[in-house]
Scaffold this motif. Structure first.
Motif, PDB file in Angstrom:
ATOM      1  N   VAL A  98       0.838  -1.201   0.000  1.00  0.00           N
ATOM      2  CA  VAL A  98       0.000   0.000   0.000  1.00  0.00           C
ATOM      3  C   VAL A  98       0.870   1.248   0.000  1.00  0.00           C
ATOM      4  O   VAL A  98       0.595   2.222  -0.718  1.00  0.00           O
ATOM      5  CB  VAL A  98      -0.945  -0.010   1.223  1.00  0.00           C
ATOM      6  CG1 VAL A  98      -1.691   1.318   1.328  1.00  0.00           C
ATOM      7  CG2 VAL A  98      -1.934  -1.167   1.113  1.00  0.00           C
ATOM      8  N   MET A  99       1.949   1.243   0.786  1.00  0.00           N
ATOM      9  CA  MET A  99       2.846   2.391   0.802  1.00  0.00           C
ATOM     10  C   MET A  99       3.468   2.627  -0.575  1.00  0.00           C
ATOM     11  O   MET A  99       3.527   3.763  -1.061  1.00  0.00           O
ATOM     12  CB  MET A  99       3.952   2.171   1.826  1.00  0.00           C
ATOM     13  CG  MET A  99       4.883   3.369   1.990  1.00  0.00           C
ATOM     14  SD  MET A  99       6.502   2.937   2.673  1.00  0.00           S
ATOM     15  CE  MET A  99       7.256   2.091   1.254  1.00  0.00           C
ATOM     16  N   SER A 100       3.930   1.552  -1.217  1.00  0.00           N
ATOM     17  CA  SER A 100       4.556   1.684  -2.534  1.00  0.00           C
ATOM     18  C   SER A 100       3.594   2.258  -3.556  1.00  0.00           C
ATOM     19  O   SER A 100       3.941   3.155  -4.337  1.00  0.00           O
ATOM     20  CB  SER A 100       5.079   0.321  -3.006  1.00  0.00           C
ATOM     21  OG  SER A 100       6.056  -0.178  -2.122  1.00  0.00           O
ATOM     22  N   ASP A 101       2.359   1.763  -3.556  1.00  0.00           N
ATOM     23  CA  ASP A 101       1.362   2.271  -4.493  1.00  0.00           C
ATOM     24  C   ASP A 101       1.043   3.737  -4.212  1.00  0.00           C
ATOM     25  O   ASP A 101       0.883   4.537  -5.146  1.00  0.00           O
ATOM     26  CB  ASP A 101       0.088   1.429  -4.402  1.00  0.00           C
ATOM     27  CG  ASP A 101      -0.928   1.825  -5.450  1.00  0.00           C
ATOM     28  OD1 ASP A 101      -0.619   1.709  -6.651  1.00  0.00           O
ATOM     29  OD2 ASP A 101      -2.027   2.270  -5.075  1.00  0.00           O
ATOM     30  N   THR A 102       0.987   4.099  -2.945  1.00  0.00           N
ATOM     31  CA  THR A 102       0.707   5.491  -2.582  1.00  0.00           C
ATOM     32  C   THR A 102       1.828   6.408  -3.038  1.00  0.00           C
ATOM     33  O   THR A 102       1.579   7.529  -3.507  1.00  0.00           O
ATOM     34  CB  THR A 102       0.509   5.607  -1.055  1.00  0.00           C
ATOM     35  OG1 THR A 102      -0.507   4.692  -0.641  1.00  0.00           O
ATOM     36  CG2 THR A 102       0.080   7.013  -0.667  1.00  0.00           C
ATOM     37  N   ILE A 103       3.085   5.949  -2.925  1.00  0.00           N
ATOM     38  CA  ILE A 103       4.208   6.757  -3.387  1.00  0.00           C
ATOM     39  C   ILE A 103       4.097   7.014  -4.883  1.00  0.00           C
ATOM     40  O   ILE A 103       4.236   8.154  -5.352  1.00  0.00           O
ATOM     41  CB  ILE A 103       5.543   6.065  -3.046  1.00  0.00           C
ATOM     42  CG1 ILE A 103       5.800   6.136  -1.542  1.00  0.00           C
ATOM     43  CG2 ILE A 103       6.699   6.707  -3.807  1.00  0.00           C
ATOM     44  CD1 ILE A 103       7.008   5.325  -1.085  1.00  0.00           C
ATOM     45  N   PHE A 104       3.852   5.966  -5.661  1.00  0.00           N
ATOM     46  CA  PHE A 104       3.758   6.144  -7.111  1.00  0.00           C
ATOM     47  C   PHE A 104       2.609   7.070  -7.492  1.00  0.00           C
ATOM     48  O   PHE A 104       2.672   7.755  -8.516  1.00  0.00           O
ATOM     49  CB  PHE A 104       3.596   4.790  -7.801  1.00  0.00           C
ATOM     50  CG  PHE A 104       4.888   4.064  -8.027  1.00  0.00           C
ATOM     51  CD1 PHE A 104       5.729   4.423  -9.066  1.00  0.00           C
ATOM     52  CD2 PHE A 104       5.278   3.035  -7.185  1.00  0.00           C
ATOM     53  CE1 PHE A 104       6.934   3.770  -9.272  1.00  0.00           C
ATOM     54  CE2 PHE A 104       6.478   2.370  -7.383  1.00  0.00           C
ATOM     55  CZ  PHE A 104       7.310   2.741  -8.425  1.00  0.00           C
ATOM     56  N   ALA A 105       1.579   7.116  -6.667  1.00  0.00           N
ATOM     57  CA  ALA A 105       0.431   7.962  -6.980  1.00  0.00           C
ATOM     58  C   ALA A 105       0.656   9.425  -6.620  1.00  0.00           C
ATOM     59  O   ALA A 105       0.096  10.314  -7.273  1.00  0.00           O
ATOM     60  CB  ALA A 105      -0.806   7.436  -6.242  1.00  0.00           C
ATOM     61  N   HIS A 106       1.482   9.707  -5.603  1.00  0.00           N
ATOM     62  CA  HIS A 106       1.535  11.064  -5.057  1.00  0.00           C
ATOM     63  C   HIS A 106       2.916  11.715  -5.066  1.00  0.00           C
ATOM     64  O   HIS A 106       3.023  12.902  -4.714  1.00  0.00           O
ATOM     65  CB  HIS A 106       1.019  11.054  -3.608  1.00  0.00           C
ATOM     66  CG  HIS A 106      -0.407  10.635  -3.487  1.00  0.00           C
ATOM     67  ND1 HIS A 106      -1.461  11.445  -3.864  1.00  0.00           N
ATOM     68  CD2 HIS A 106      -0.965   9.467  -3.043  1.00  0.00           C
ATOM     69  CE1 HIS A 106      -2.603  10.817  -3.644  1.00  0.00           C
ATOM     70  NE2 HIS A 106      -2.336   9.621  -3.161  1.00  0.00           N
ATOM     71  N   PHE A 107       3.949  11.009  -5.463  1.00  0.00           N
ATOM     72  CA  PHE A 107       5.316  11.515  -5.340  1.00  0.00           C
ATOM     73  C   PHE A 107       5.869  11.927  -6.703  1.00  0.00           C
ATOM     74  O   PHE A 107       5.572  11.300  -7.719  1.00  0.00           O
ATOM     75  CB  PHE A 107       6.200  10.420  -4.726  1.00  0.00           C
ATOM     76  CG  PHE A 107       7.639  10.802  -4.538  1.00  0.00           C
ATOM     77  CD1 PHE A 107       8.010  11.721  -3.581  1.00  0.00           C
ATOM     78  CD2 PHE A 107       8.624  10.224  -5.332  1.00  0.00           C
ATOM     79  CE1 PHE A 107       9.352  12.061  -3.395  1.00  0.00           C
ATOM     80  CE2 PHE A 107       9.955  10.551  -5.163  1.00  0.00           C
ATOM     81  CZ  PHE A 107      10.314  11.472  -4.190  1.00  0.00           C
TER      82      PHE A 107
END
Length: 280
Positions: A197-206
């Motif tokens: 979940v953290m990895s997917d969130t990074i790709f979405a917002h970073f």
């Protein structure tokens, strides 16, 4: 800004905190003031163990080491450092890569930890930072491990296939991650885990770095005095692994090369090999 929105930053750090709260070994969190701002460090292992510095790659944080820390912290005092300018808990500063600012930053970090010298492991962008530091500060690096390091061989242009996938939402982001780190990242169990979940969130917002990594000269590589281990995957989508291997084998005098023809950019199954090199 390194994040697309302030809300996105909050999402990423919340999920990073979930990974840290589930860290598999006992650890201590600290923050050290540096010339580039505050730097977050996660420390594990015996108090009197030989010091080991971990530098993760781009678009991630010290969660990269969750699969390795159980092994390495048995023998070493491990300091996992969140790189500045990346989606961790360190300052968002991104000085020019070739300016010497990262050498000064790591000087401050090692001084803050009370370390004159340490073994250093760098992954991807962290591999470049580790290599650059070893070139500029050879007396402070006892052993150097470069895992899929950027900047030595040609970097590949992944935008041609990555951008279309990123337009497909969470599924596309997972497909991109799978090309980087293997099909296991497509497993629903990983996608719903704190790390997934953290990895997917990074790709979405970073917003990842776009600056080209400076390339060390042959003379700079030849001058490295410490034992060096390199781990390279023949199917790495980010770097030209064959050219990286050739330059290292041609120039680094005390080199242990581990080249995996079927290996990808992330190779988590190499934990024990790295441990053996560090203990030798």
């Amino acid at each position: 800004m390194i994040y697309k929105t302030d809300e996105g930053r909050a999402f990423v750090l919340r999920h990073y905190r979930a990974v840290l709260d589930a860290w598999p070994v006992q650890s201590r969190e600290t923050s050290i003031s540096t010339r580039q701002g505050e730097t977050f460090i996660l420390t594990s292992g015996p108090d009197k163990g030989p010091p080991l510095i971990l530098l993760h790659g781009s678009a991630t944080n010290s969660a990269s080491w969750v699969g390795d820390i159980g092994t390495w912290s048995q023998h070493f005092r491990v300091h996992a450092i969140d790189l500045i300018g990346e989606p961790g808990l360190s300052a968002p500063s991104r000085p020019p890569l070739g300016s010497g600012a990262y050498q000064e930053w790591l000087d401050d970090v090692l001084d803050g930890l009370g370390l004159q010298q340490a073994a250093v492991i760098g992954l991807s962008l962290g591999g470049w930072v580790a290599m650059d530091y070893a070139i500029r500060r050879p007396d402070r690096v006892g052993k150097l491990v470069l895992i899929s390091p950027g900047g030595i061989g040609r970097n590949r242009n992944i935008l041609l296939w990555a951008l279309p996938l990123l337009l497909l939402g969470a599924w596309g982001r997972r497909k991109m991650q799978a090309r980087i780190g293997g099909k296991a990242l497509l497993d629903p169990a990983f996608a719903t885990s704190p790390l997934g979940v953290m990895s997917d969130t990074i790709f979405a917002h970073f917003n990842p770095r776009t600056e080209r990594l400076p390339t060390p000269s042959d003379a700079e590589l030849q001058a490295l005095p410490m034992p060096v281990m390199a781990l390279l995957g023949g199917k790495d989508v980010f770097i030209d692994a064959a050219e990286t291997r050739m330059r290292l084998e041609r120039n680094v005098r005390n080199l242990t090369m581990r080249y995996l023809p079927e290996g990808l950019h992330f190779m988590p199954e190499q934990t024990a090999a790295v441990d053996a090199f560090l203990l030798a």
